[in-house]
Write a protein that holds these residues in place. Sequence first.
Motif, mmCIF file in Angstrom:
data_model
loop_
_atom_site.group_PDB
_atom_site.id
_atom_site.type_symbol
_atom_site.label_atom_id
_atom_site.label_comp_id
_atom_site.label_asym_id
_atom_site.label_seq_id
_atom_site.Cartn_x
_atom_site.Cartn_y
_atom_site.Cartn_z
ATOM 1 N N GLU A 189 42.813 36.354 44.735
ATOM 2 C CA GLU A 189 41.452 35.823 44.687
ATOM 3 C C GLU A 189 40.771 36.206 43.374
ATOM 4 O OE1 GLU A 189 39.238 36.980 48.102
ATOM 5 O OE2 GLU A 189 40.582 35.987 49.523
ATOM 6 N N ALA A 190 39.910 35.298 42.911
ATOM 7 C CA ALA A 190 39.299 35.441 41.590
ATOM 8 C C ALA A 190 38.554 36.762 41.427
ATOM 9 C CB ALA A 190 38.360 34.269 41.320
ATOM 10 N N ASP A 191 37.835 37.197 42.457
ATOM 11 C CA ASP A 191 37.075 38.440 42.327
ATOM 12 C C ASP A 191 38.001 39.651 42.247
ATOM 13 O OD1 ASP A 191 37.873 38.084 44.966
ATOM 14 O OD2 ASP A 191 36.126 39.119 45.801
ATOM 15 N N GLN A 192 39.112 39.605 42.983
ATOM 16 C CA GLN A 192 40.084 40.695 42.906
ATOM 17 C C GLN A 192 40.755 40.708 41.537
ATOM 18 O OE1 GLN A 192 42.894 40.537 46.113
ATOM 19 N NE2 GLN A 192 41.343 40.783 47.707
ATOM 20 N N LEU A 193 41.066 39.524 41.024
ATOM 21 C CA LEU A 193 41.712 39.425 39.720
ATOM 22 C C LEU A 193 40.799 39.997 38.632
ATOM 23 C CD1 LEU A 193 44.421 38.370 38.696
ATOM 24 C CD2 LEU A 193 43.316 36.185 38.224
ATOM 25 N N ARG A 194 39.513 39.678 38.718
ATOM 26 C CA ARG A 194 38.559 40.217 37.732
ATOM 27 C C ARG A 194 38.488 41.735 37.809
ATOM 28 N NH1 ARG A 194 35.610 35.457 39.083
ATOM 29 N NH2 ARG A 194 34.525 36.604 40.734
ATOM 30 N N SER A 195 38.545 42.259 39.025
ATOM 31 C CA SER A 195 38.430 43.708 39.191
ATOM 32 C C SER A 195 39.637 44.464 38.637
ATOM 33 C CB SER A 195 38.255 44.054 40.678
ATOM 34 O OG SER A 195 39.453 43.845 41.408
ATOM 35 N N HIS A 249 41.077 43.680 35.799
ATOM 36 C CA HIS A 249 40.958 43.661 34.332
ATOM 37 C C HIS A 249 42.322 43.390 33.671
ATOM 38 C CE1 HIS A 249 36.892 45.124 34.874
ATOM 39 N NE2 HIS A 249 37.344 46.143 35.586
#
Length: 207
Positions: free
Chosen positions: A141-147, A149
């Motif tokens: 998921e996009a938010d996990q991917l952003r987290s 880094h």
Amino acid sequence: MSILNAFVTPDLALIGVDTEARLPDGATYQVCKLVTVPHLGAAAGFRGLDVLQMFAASAIISFKGDFDALAETMPGLLTEAERFCRDQFGASGDALAFNVVLVGYSESAGCMVGHAFDRTADSEEIKIASGLPNFIAPDVEADQLRSLHIVADKPGMSILARHQCQLIRDHDPGMAAGGRFFIAEVRRNSIHVEQAFEFPPRPEKVG
């Protein structure tokens, strides 16, 4: 269905795979999920039924043509591999779902290019995506991917793969994911493959 990732830049493509597979009785073993074609500066990673890869790999390695021609041939090749799995092993449904990524040097584009070929369990259509900057399976998921880094390099791919392994094991402990993680660095005139790390062992069963 294990782990398959790719990062593609004009001069370099990274493709990473795990090695764990599981027999119907739950036993685990290690397999190669990566095929390299040095004279084309190309590599293919597989996620799905092992006999589909067995059928397709020999055709990829012995292909007579350039990388662009191989990419055009892949959908037909994978359709034949799928038919082989049905006819010889009775595969159907979820067993015929797969992800295949092909990366290599495109003479027409003058750079490294990535292609993805996907088939879901509920569709006989092979979906094709070309010119990919990255491919991530299983999806994160996009938010996990952003987290996380993530940087599009070997350490970044290793971080991503460890996260994916945990996601798979949390979702379905019986699904193959783990063993060792290998990353291929693919350039126009060279391919370097090495083990990046070993995944944590599975917890011992109690009782």
